[in-house]
Design an enzyme around this catalytic site. Structure first.
Site, PDB file in Angstrom:
ATOM      1  N   SER A 132      11.549   1.024  -3.186  1.00 34.48           N
ATOM      2  CA  SER A 132      11.175   0.359  -1.945  1.00 34.48           C
ATOM      3  C   SER A 132      11.917  -0.952  -1.829  1.00 34.48           C
ATOM      4  CB  SER A 132       9.665   0.107  -1.918  1.00 34.48           C
ATOM      5  OG  SER A 132       9.300  -0.763  -0.859  1.00 34.48           O
ATOM      6  N   TYR A 145       1.413  -0.751  -4.748  1.00 27.99           N
ATOM      7  CA  TYR A 145       2.555   0.089  -4.390  1.00 27.99           C
ATOM      8  C   TYR A 145       3.846  -0.546  -4.887  1.00 27.99           C
ATOM      9  CZ  TYR A 145       5.872   2.646  -1.455  1.00 27.99           C
ATOM     10  OH  TYR A 145       6.931   3.406  -1.006  1.00 27.99           O
ATOM     11  N   LYS A 149       6.658   0.890  -7.726  1.00 30.51           N
ATOM     12  CA  LYS A 149       8.068   1.021  -7.390  1.00 30.51           C
ATOM     13  C   LYS A 149       8.932   0.075  -8.223  1.00 30.51           C
ATOM     14  CE  LYS A 149       7.823   4.221  -4.236  1.00 30.51           C
ATOM     15  NZ  LYS A 149       8.383   5.568  -4.504  1.00 30.51           N
TER      16      LYS A 149
END
Length: 268
Positions: A132, A145, A149
């Protein structure tokens, strides 16, 4: 031949469609492969659907062996499967955190471990690790999240050095915001703590209702990267995201310089 996880929707499906349209063969892996039925009808000889939960390490190794058996080799592996755990760090339960990392980090590692022996034996292959644009740091309510990542980003940098002598390439794709359904079908919510109500309201106003561009707009970039004999190890995918990442990196460098005196007080 392409092996793509999380291929039933969003970016994974867009990459699968682009590869098939280019005449390549694809093994499309996902927990639910039913949404790929229309692609099977269009490409019956070039697409194999593979039901797979990437958090199951044994199933991943068996699935990769099936993929190799289907078309005889692996050329491009896209570690795309992922989910969103949305909420403040304080709110996340142990179960939510472990389930989140099982998919976003460990699932990608299991796929990596399963495919590398095949690629090493071939002396070729390209792993595309979908991370990301936010992998370099956390942001309120999406910190879990970003953490998953970021972990994948770090391990992929190490992997690139480890497999380079065998002719295997690794590219970390820092994806921008695309309309993938990540914030709807792919999201688990924490139980909101009223203490964060004001912050949540500010975040909702900041983000608005724009879901981002269609995932298909990122596919040409990935197709070009996949075809490069000497691809980049790291690439931000998205024009607006590139500008944001560049600003964040510049801001981080400025902060380092601002506190250089303290850093240099220690000899290490």
């Amino acid at each position: 031949m392409w092996f793509i996880t999380g291929a039933s929707r969003g970016l994974g499906r867009a990459f699968a469609e682009a590869a098939l349209a280019a005449g390549d063969q694809v093994v499309a892996a996902a927990r639910n492969v039913q949404p790929l039925e229309d692609l099977v009808q269009r490409y019956p000889d070039d697409l194999v659907r593979l039901p797979l939960d990437v958090s199951d390490r044994t199933a991943v190794f068996e699935g990769v062996d099936r993929a190799v058996a289907a078309f005889g080799r692996l050329d491009v592996v896209v570690n795309n499967a992922g989910a969103m755990l949305l909420g403040m760090v304080e709110e996340a339960t142990e179960e939510q955190l472990r389930a989140h990392f099982d998919v976003n980090f460990f699932g990608a590692v299991w796929v990596t471990q399963a495919v590398v022996p095949h690629l090493r034996a071939q002396g070729s292959g390209h792993l595309l690790q979908v991370t990301s644009m936010g992998a370099g740091g956390g942001f309120a309510s999406t910190g879990m999240y970003a953490a998953g990542k970021s972990a994948l980003d770090s391990i992929s940098q190490a992997l690139a050095m480890e497999v380079e002598p065998f002719g295997v390439k690794v590219t970390i794709l820092g994806m921008g915001g695309y309309d993938t359904g990540l914030f709807t079908a792919g999201t688990t919510m924490t139980e909101p703590n009223p203490a964060y109500a004001e912050l949540r309201a500010r975040l909702a106003e900041m983000w608005g209702d724009d879901a981002g561009p269609d995932p298909s707009t990122a596919a040409p970039v990935v197709m070009e990267v996949a075809g490069m004999p000497e691809p980049p190890t790291r690439l931000v995918v998205g024009s607006a995201s590139y500008d944001i990442v560049l600003q964040l990196e510049q801001g981080r460098a400025e902060q380092y310089r601002a506190w250089e005196r303290l850093s240099r007080m220690a000899p290490g």
